[in-house]
Scaffold this motif. Structure first.
Motif, PDB file in Angstrom:
ATOM      1  N   ARG A 193       4.146   1.815  -1.498  1.00  0.00           N
ATOM      2  CA  ARG A 193       4.877   2.053  -2.529  1.00  0.00           C
ATOM      3  C   ARG A 193       4.011   2.805  -3.625  1.00  0.00           C
ATOM      4  O   ARG A 193       4.848   3.509  -4.533  1.00  0.00           O
ATOM      5  CB  ARG A 193       5.309   0.653  -3.220  1.00  0.00           C
ATOM      6  CG  ARG A 193       6.460  -0.051  -2.407  1.00  0.00           C
ATOM      7  CD  ARG A 193       7.866   0.605  -2.556  1.00  0.00           C
ATOM      8  NE  ARG A 193       8.793  -0.058  -1.795  1.00  0.00           N
ATOM      9  CZ  ARG A 193      10.086   0.665  -1.553  1.00  0.00           C
ATOM     10  NH1 ARG A 193      10.351   1.734  -2.204  1.00  0.00           N
ATOM     11  NH2 ARG A 193      10.941   0.008  -0.761  1.00  0.00           N
ATOM     12  N   THR A 194       2.959   2.663  -3.728  1.00  0.00           N
ATOM     13  CA  THR A 194       2.120   3.582  -4.557  1.00  0.00           C
ATOM     14  C   THR A 194       1.966   4.859  -4.340  1.00  0.00           C
ATOM     15  O   THR A 194       1.458   5.744  -5.067  1.00  0.00           O
ATOM     16  CB  THR A 194       0.713   2.850  -4.772  1.00  0.00           C
ATOM     17  OG1 THR A 194      -0.249   2.894  -3.489  1.00  0.00           O
ATOM     18  CG2 THR A 194       0.839   1.448  -5.620  1.00  0.00           C
ATOM     19  N   HIS A 212       0.790  -1.301   0.103  1.00  0.00           N
ATOM     20  CA  HIS A 212       0.162  -0.110   0.028  1.00  0.00           C
ATOM     21  C   HIS A 212       0.597   1.010   0.014  1.00  0.00           C
ATOM     22  O   HIS A 212       0.402   2.231  -0.416  1.00  0.00           O
ATOM     23  CB  HIS A 212      -0.868  -0.031   1.191  1.00  0.00           C
ATOM     24  CG  HIS A 212      -1.677  -1.144   1.195  1.00  0.00           C
ATOM     25  ND1 HIS A 212      -2.870  -1.424  -0.117  1.00  0.00           N
ATOM     26  CD2 HIS A 212      -1.974  -2.079   2.025  1.00  0.00           C
ATOM     27  CE1 HIS A 212      -3.672  -2.352   0.433  1.00  0.00           C
ATOM     28  NE2 HIS A 212      -3.106  -3.053   1.660  1.00  0.00           N
TER      29      HIS A 212
END
Length: 243
Positions: free
Chosen positions: A218-219, A216
């Motif tokens: 890394r984006t 969740h």
């Protein structure tokens, strides 16, 4: 990359025993890979046997049921995590409670990133239908982890306990009786509010790790490590340790 569950070779063991230990380690590594690819429900002795080119009967001689395998996995993984956290903590002087908290937290994140399937197994995804066939080594490691985090807070409590924002009005009856009894026995100077703070510390340590492991963060941010480190420094500051 799955958690590598290696074995240590003892020259006194027989070749047969060494081969058995190596096969057992391979079974556990493949089980974690199956979990990584298909979720916890994918852990199956028959599937592992197919991957290894073994007969179902042969693999049952290592683990009589899937639940025996899962119990062993949990014990190995949990022990690996706690070993890493304890080693990092113990590398910091005991008179630096804030540094020891940061060391424990950073070690847990580094371990989780290196062993995402292991983190998911012990802190995230339940294995459907799993019923532990006994206490197993995971309980011992879980107790060590609990004692380790409570110990971090207990060492910080002389500073943290003076801060009005740290703890509310808690009684020992607000907590699981077995956990409260262990804390009272092992850390007799820690009040119930200290146990509440311990649970909050645990939540702040593991919350961002879980978000990162489940993909969740890394984006949303290029450097999750910086976010985590800032959160842990804020946690230490909130305990009055001034790092």
């Amino acid at each position: 990359m799955p958690c590598k569950l290696s074995t240590v070779s003892d020259p006194r063991t027989s070749r047969r025993d060494r081969l058995r230990a190596q096969t057992s380690a391979e079974i556990k590594t493949i089980a974690l890979q199956l979990m990584a690819d298909g979720g916890p429900d994918a852990i199956s002795l028959r599937a592992i046997a197919r991957e290894m080119g073994m007969t179902a009967g042969a693999i049952y001689s290592y683990f009589p049921t899937r639940d025996h395998l899962v119990t062993t996995l949990i014990g190995d993984v949990y022990t690996s995590a706690v070993d890493a956290a304890e080693a990092a903590r113990d590398a910091v002087p005991a008179d630096d409670p804030g540094g020891r908290i940061l060391a424990w937290a950073r070690a847990m994140r580094e371990w989780a990133l290196a062993n995402p399937e292991g983190f998911r197994l012990i802190y995230g995804d339940p294995v459907p239908g799993y019923r532990p066939p006994g206490e197993g080594p995971g309980k011992e490691a879980e107790a060590r982890a609990c004692a380790g985090i409570v110990g971090l807070v207990a060492a910080a409590w002389p500073a943290a306990g003076e801060r009005a924002s740290v703890g509310g009005d808690y009684a020992w009856a607000d907590f699981d009786p077995a956990m409260a009894a262990h804390v009272q026995e092992d850390f007799p100077d820690l009040p119930p509010a200290g146990l509440a703070v311990t649970l909050r510390v645990w939540g702040r340590m593991h919350g961002l790790i879980a978000l990162e492991i489940y993909g969740h963060l890394r984006t949303l941010v290029h450097d999750p490590a910086a976010i985590y480190d800032d959160e842990m420094r804020d946690l230490v500051a909130s305990l009055g340790l001034g790092r």
